[in-house]
Design an enzyme around this catalytic site. Structure first.
Site, PDB file in Angstrom:
ATOM      1  N   CYS A   1       9.064  36.615  24.679  1.00  0.00           N
ATOM      2  CA  CYS A   1       8.968  35.194  25.129  1.00  0.00           C
ATOM      3  C   CYS A   1       9.932  34.897  26.290  1.00  0.00           C
ATOM      4  O   CYS A   1       9.992  33.772  26.780  1.00  0.00           O
ATOM      5  CB  CYS A   1       9.255  34.265  23.951  1.00  0.00           C
ATOM      6  SG  CYS A   1      10.964  34.308  23.385  1.00  0.00           S
TER       7      CYS A   1
ATOM      8  N   HIS B   1      19.706  44.668  40.944  1.00  0.00           N
ATOM      9  CA  HIS B   1      19.354  45.357  39.707  1.00  0.00           C
ATOM     10  C   HIS B   1      19.759  44.582  38.452  1.00  0.00           C
ATOM     11  O   HIS B   1      19.876  45.175  37.387  1.00  0.00           O
ATOM     12  CB  HIS B   1      20.015  46.755  39.693  1.00  0.00           C
ATOM     13  CG  HIS B   1      19.438  47.670  40.724  1.00  0.00           C
ATOM     14  ND1 HIS B   1      20.090  48.795  41.180  1.00  0.00           N
ATOM     15  CD2 HIS B   1      18.269  47.633  41.403  1.00  0.00           C
ATOM     16  CE1 HIS B   1      19.347  49.418  42.087  1.00  0.00           C
ATOM     17  NE2 HIS B   1      18.244  48.724  42.251  1.00  0.00           N
TER      18      HIS B   1
ATOM     19  N   GLN C   1      23.887  46.673  44.016  1.00  0.00           N
ATOM     20  CA  GLN C   1      23.040  47.376  43.040  1.00  0.00           C
ATOM     21  C   GLN C   1      23.725  47.344  41.679  1.00  0.00           C
ATOM     22  O   GLN C   1      23.141  47.746  40.685  1.00  0.00           O
ATOM     23  CB  GLN C   1      22.855  48.834  43.456  1.00  0.00           C
ATOM     24  CG  GLN C   1      22.237  49.020  44.830  1.00  0.00           C
ATOM     25  CD  GLN C   1      22.354  50.459  45.269  1.00  0.00           C
ATOM     26  OE1 GLN C   1      21.454  51.274  45.048  1.00  0.00           O
ATOM     27  NE2 GLN C   1      23.477  50.812  45.869  1.00  0.00           N
ATOM     28  N   ASN C   2      24.959  46.899  41.672  1.00  0.00           N
ATOM     29  CA  ASN C   2      25.754  46.933  40.439  1.00  0.00           C
ATOM     30  C   ASN C   2      25.365  45.789  39.508  1.00  0.00           C
ATOM     31  O   ASN C   2      24.919  44.740  39.954  1.00  0.00           O
ATOM     32  CB  ASN C   2      27.254  46.836  40.756  1.00  0.00           C
ATOM     33  CG  ASN C   2      27.713  48.023  41.598  1.00  0.00           C
ATOM     34  OD1 ASN C   2      27.032  49.054  41.651  1.00  0.00           O
ATOM     35  ND2 ASN C   2      28.836  47.865  42.291  1.00  0.00           N
ATOM     36  N   VAL C   3      25.537  46.067  38.227  1.00  0.00           N
ATOM     37  CA  VAL C   3      25.166  45.063  37.205  1.00  0.00           C
ATOM     38  C   VAL C   3      26.424  44.548  36.488  1.00  0.00           C
ATOM     39  O   VAL C   3      26.329  43.855  35.490  1.00  0.00           O
ATOM     40  CB  VAL C   3      24.176  45.688  36.183  1.00  0.00           C
ATOM     41  CG1 VAL C   3      22.869  46.090  36.868  1.00  0.00           C
ATOM     42  CG2 VAL C   3      24.776  46.905  35.465  1.00  0.00           C
TER      43      VAL C   3
ATOM     44  N   ASN D   1      32.874  55.703  51.695  1.00  0.00           N
ATOM     45  CA  ASN D   1      32.555  56.549  50.542  1.00  0.00           C
ATOM     46  C   ASN D   1      33.589  57.661  50.460  1.00  0.00           C
ATOM     47  O   ASN D   1      34.233  57.991  51.441  1.00  0.00           O
ATOM     48  CB  ASN D   1      31.137  57.131  50.716  1.00  0.00           C
ATOM     49  CG  ASN D   1      30.556  57.573  49.381  1.00  0.00           C
ATOM     50  OD1 ASN D   1      31.178  58.366  48.674  1.00  0.00           O
ATOM     51  ND2 ASN D   1      29.398  57.058  49.029  1.00  0.00           N
TER      52      ASN D   1
ATOM     53  N   CYS E   1      14.664  38.460  18.688  1.00  0.00           N
ATOM     54  CA  CYS E   1      14.604  37.065  19.135  1.00  0.00           C
ATOM     55  C   CYS E   1      14.404  36.143  17.927  1.00  0.00           C
ATOM     56  O   CYS E   1      13.515  36.375  17.108  1.00  0.00           O
ATOM     57  CB  CYS E   1      13.418  36.940  20.099  1.00  0.00           C
ATOM     58  SG  CYS E   1      12.975  35.266  20.521  1.00  0.00           S
TER      59      CYS E   1
ATOM     60  N   GLY F   1      30.305  52.654  48.553  1.00  0.00           N
ATOM     61  CA  GLY F   1      30.270  53.290  47.226  1.00  0.00           C
ATOM     62  C   GLY F   1      28.890  53.465  46.652  1.00  0.00           C
ATOM     63  O   GLY F   1      28.637  53.135  45.499  1.00  0.00           O
ATOM     64  N   THR F   2      27.981  54.005  47.500  1.00  0.00           N
ATOM     65  CA  THR F   2      26.643  54.267  46.966  1.00  0.00           C
ATOM     66  C   THR F   2      26.085  55.579  47.505  1.00  0.00           C
ATOM     67  O   THR F   2      26.323  55.947  48.659  1.00  0.00           O
ATOM     68  CB  THR F   2      25.660  53.110  47.278  1.00  0.00           C
ATOM     69  OG1 THR F   2      24.390  53.411  46.699  1.00  0.00           O
ATOM     70  CG2 THR F   2      25.497  52.876  48.772  1.00  0.00           C
TER      71      THR F   2
END
Ligand code: BV8
Ligand code: ZN
Length: 251
Positions: free
Chosen positions: A132, A121, A103-105, A215, A149, A189-190
């Protein structure tokens, strides 16, 4: 709920398993110095997600949201993968298939060398134009002004999934398939409260996987786990991979 030591049942599952899936959240990156969302130092404590991580908030105040992501990008750029990320990478030496559904970005699994990553995610290091859809990964911008843009003048946004937005369909369905086939699903870790991502460990369970939560404390999904290991993922995952290394070298 089980004890917090690595118990016999997990060892025997690790011996017989072929396919391992890791479902990770912000907690696995905490020891790298990236704040979690809902912990005591969580970023949501100061700011409400609704105010920032959603498209309407962005349209209402693009500079504020852009500034928040620039601040988070700066933290991510100054951090490195931790022992937990590297332990997950090492599983690839001993198992037929290892998949990381995150889920980490923050891109830390990729930087730790993990091969099969499903970013449900999105990824904070990517940006695109809202009109665009051209991508602007290394866009020049001053931190507090949203860039536009150069092709169509549209607003540039981070390539992350905000609340109320669909997850990347292809990535999610592939992650579902991997969850259906895994022998062990580690949930690392969630808080397990963000959907539809949080369905992934449940899909694994419905298809016979052994569910292991790692956790600091109990979560809303602890009661669904076959085993809960309480402690830091950067300490527990290296312990587990050490056991695996010893086992595999003995055989
Ligand atoms: C959608 C990206 C609809 C941006 C994020 C049921 C089904 C479908 C949707 C919903 C549903 N119920 C509710 C919803 C709506 C919503 C949702 O889930 N809300 C929740 C809050 C109730 N879901 C959505 O809006 C999703 N979209 O459903 O669209 C739709 C459908 C069709 C068509 C159109 C639209 C989109 C959700 C994605 C939101 N984006 N982030 C960004 O990062 O800026 S959410 C955010 O939460 C992050 O992605 C994060 O990864 C995720 C989950 O949080 P965690 O990773 O668990 O982090 P948290 O801080 O909560 O917990 C950390 C844990 O680690 C703690 O347990 C702590 O104890 C532990 N820990 C800390 N340190 C350590 C540790 N553990 C081990 N070691 C340590 N050292
Ligand atoms: Zn554009």
């Amino acid at each position: 709920m089980q004890t917090s030591s690595i118990n016999i049942e997990l060892i025997s599952k690790l011996k017989s398993a072929n396919k391992i899936l890791f479902f990770t959240g912000a907690g696995i990156s905490a020891e790298s110095g990236i704040p979690t969302f809902r912990g005591k130092d969580g970023i949501w404590n100061k700011l409400k997600p609704e105010e920032l991580a959603n498209f309407n908030a962005f349209l209402k105040n693009p500079d504020l949201v852009w500034e928040w992501y620039q601040y988070r990008r700066k933290i991510v750029n100054e951090t490195n993968p931790n022992k937990g990320h590297y332990a997950i990478k090492e599983f690839e030496n001993y198992y037929k298939e290892v998949n990381v559904v995150t889920q980490n970005v923050d891109n830390l699994h990729r930087r730790a060398g993990t091969k099969n990553i499903f970013e449900l995610h999105g990824n904070i290091e990517r940006n695109y134009c809202v009109d665009c859809y051209k991508n602007f990964d290394n866009v020049e911008s001053d931190n507090s002004k949203v860039p536009h843009c150069k092709y169509c003048g549209g607003l540039i946004r981070p390539d992350v999934v905000w609340f109320g937005e669909m997850l990347p369909q292809e990535i999610f369905s592939e992650a579902e398939q991997k969850a259906k086939m895994c022998d062990i699903c580690f949930v690392v870790g969630t808080t397990g409260i963000v959907y539809p991502a949080a369905y992934i460990p449940m899909i694994a369970k419905e298809n016979g996987a052994f569910l292991v939560e790692i956790n600091l404390n109990e979560t809303e999904i602890s009661d669904k786990m076959d085993l809960s290991l309480f402690g830091k993922s950067g300490e527990i995952l290296p312990l587990i991979i050490t056991k695996v290394r010893e086992m595999k070298l003995k055989n």
